[in-house]
Design an enzyme around this catalytic site. Structure first.
Site, PDB file in Angstrom:
ATOM      1  N   PHE A 126       0.867  -1.173   0.000  1.00  5.76           N
ATOM      2  CA  PHE A 126       0.000   0.000   0.000  1.00  5.76           C
ATOM      3  C   PHE A 126       0.907   1.228   0.000  1.00  5.76           C
ATOM      4  CE2 PHE A 126      -2.752   3.217   1.987  1.00  5.76           C
ATOM      5  CZ  PHE A 126      -3.881   3.072   1.208  1.00  5.76           C
ATOM      6  N   ASP A 195       2.581  -5.790   8.265  1.00  2.00           N
ATOM      7  CA  ASP A 195       1.357  -5.005   8.170  1.00  2.00           C
ATOM      8  C   ASP A 195       0.200  -5.995   8.009  1.00  2.00           C
ATOM      9  OD1 ASP A 195      -0.884  -3.568   7.236  1.00  2.00           O
ATOM     10  OD2 ASP A 195       0.362  -2.038   6.303  1.00  2.00           O
ATOM     11  N   TYR A 220     -10.509  -0.892  11.171  1.00  2.00           N
ATOM     12  CA  TYR A 220     -11.780  -0.524  10.540  1.00  2.00           C
ATOM     13  C   TYR A 220     -12.168  -1.453   9.392  1.00  2.00           C
ATOM     14  CZ  TYR A 220      -8.238   2.165   7.915  1.00  2.00           C
ATOM     15  OH  TYR A 220      -7.109   2.563   7.242  1.00  2.00           O
ATOM     16  N   LYS A 221     -11.358  -2.457   9.103  1.00  2.00           N
ATOM     17  CA  LYS A 221     -11.704  -3.400   8.042  1.00  2.00           C
ATOM     18  C   LYS A 221     -12.415  -4.612   8.660  1.00  2.00           C
ATOM     19  CE  LYS A 221      -7.682  -1.908   5.320  1.00  2.00           C
ATOM     20  NZ  LYS A 221      -8.370  -0.988   4.404  1.00  2.00           N
ATOM     21  N   ARG A 369     -12.609  -5.103  -6.684  1.00  2.00           N
ATOM     22  CA  ARG A 369     -12.272  -5.812  -5.442  1.00  2.00           C
ATOM     23  C   ARG A 369     -13.548  -6.171  -4.694  1.00  2.00           C
ATOM     24  NH1 ARG A 369      -8.165  -3.357  -1.320  1.00  2.00           N
ATOM     25  NH2 ARG A 369     -10.001  -2.068  -0.999  1.00  2.00           N
TER      26      ARG A 369
END
Length: 394
Positions: A126, A195, A220-221, A369
């Site tokens: 990312f 990560d 938050y995922k 996605r």
């Protein structure tokens, strides 16, 4: 079509996690974007109202003690710990993923010691991780070496100080081999930072089991902590006395209210704290994590693989041949909890999917996605999503 619908209904009826869905605020939309923002757990609004009205509104400053605000970062860290295979006392919650990547990576270089002046970073990471790795390299006098995860073992050497890797690739959903890569980094005498943003809450991680040094992740995922909810930092217990944070703050001081001009780090994972915690977001996260009571990560992983297998099968059945191409590995050992499909007009296709009640997301230039959160996504959702996709691209 009828056969796939019947199989979806049968799978949902046998699903041991089906009851967890009722603990979320959902509608008739097929929500396959939990790998960007998890759905709202139903207990969170009431908890946040209590925090605002009673803890802040009535108790005010007393809540740092009486409502447990002061200990929230490590208390909530201990709730996350079993979801990533860690014992208590090794995770502190606070700050953003980006800030925690910076803390972990600079601390890793410092732990590596003199003579090691190279940071290896996942070239497919990312973007923010790459930006921070570059800044950390400049600040510590290191050379930055971006390579793909598969190339990591071949570039490790006596100069390697730290290695920053993603457990799951955010674009493709590819799951990287954390045990093998961690062992390779250790064999070279370097420190590894993982990560976990796209794996925590979706599959077993095994931080303690595999001897991971440092790890960071968002909440938050798949952990459903809410937009901008605080991230977390894992520091293996055996390294905590050597963890030298580049962001020492009063919250991580051994005597935080002593207000001394000289810094003395607190013991344990508390060294990862910096400043005053974001209490509103943190306590919303604590409430959100209650949905994990009685849920095993192994059961989540089993359902995740079943959902993604079924989605790929439905896509093959419903979508015209050659219209999309899966970028996500078919092998279970190499797959996270999302499916990425290459599609020529992906941006427009995703807009039309959302208009028809199937929510995923688009990554430039040509990737659709779809994230599968087993706590609230069912097999009927999967069949419907693939069927609508087939209709949209036909």
């Amino acid at each position: 079509m009828s056969e796939l619908i019947a199989r979806a209904e049968k799978s949902d009826a046998a699903d041991e996690l089906a009851g967890v869905r009722a603990q979320f605020v959902l509608d008739d939309v097929v929500y396959l974007d939990g790998n960007s923002l998890g759905a709202l757990p139903a207990t969170v609004p009431g908890r946040v109202e209590d925090v605002v009205r009673r803890q802040w509104g009535a108790l005010r400053i007393r809540s740092w003690d009486e409502s447990g605000w002061w200990t929230a970062p490590e208390r909530i860290g201990d709730l996350i710990a079993p979801l990533v295979g860690a014992a208590a006392g090794q995770i502190v919650v606070g700050d953003s993923t980006s800030v925690n990547v910076f803390k972990a990576l600079v601390a890793a270089v410092r732990m590596a010691g003199p003579g090691r002046d190279e940071i290896v970073v996942d070239a497919t990471t990312f973007p923010t991780d790459g930006y921070i790795a570059g800044s950390a390299a400049r600040m510590t006098g290191c050379t930055l070496r971006p390579v793909t995860p598969s190339e990591v073992p071949g570039v490790l050497g006596e100069r390697t100080a730290a290695v920053l890797l993603n457990h799951v690739d955010y674009r493709t959903g590819r799951l990287h081999d954390l045990p093998a890569l961690t062992a390779a980094v250790h064999a070279a005498g370097a420190v590894v930072v993982w990560d976990l943003c796209h794996s925590a809450g979706a599959l077993p991680v095994g931080l303690d089991e595999h001897g991971v040094d440092l790890a960071v992740g968002c909440t938050y995922k798949y952990l459903n902590g809410g937009p901008g909810s605080p991230a977390y930092l894992y520091v293996r217990s055996g390294l905590q006395d050597r963890f030298d944070s580049p962001l020492p703050g009063w919250n991580s001081h051994a005597e935080p209210f002593g207000m001394r001009p000289d810094y003395e780090a607190a013991p344990g994972a508390l060294r990862g704290r910096v400043g005053t915690p974001d209490i509103l977001s943190m306590l919303a996260l604590e409430a959100a994590l209650e949905v994990w009571d009685g849920v095993s990560v192994e059961a989540v992983r089993a359902k995740s693989l079943a959902l993604t297998d079924f989605f790929l099968e439905c896509v093959a059945a419903y979508v015209p041949e050659g219209r999309v191409e899966s970028l996500t590995p078919a092998a279970h050992a190499e797959r996270g909890s999302q499916v990425a499909l290459r599609c020529e007009d992906a941006g427009d296709v995703m807009k039309r999917l959302i208009e028809r009640g199937v929510v995923g997301d688009f990554r430039s230039p040509d990737v659709l996605r779809f994230g599968f959160t087993p706590l609230y996504v069912g097999f009927a959702d999967v069949e419907r999503a693939a069927r609508v996709l087939g209709e949209v691209v036909a």
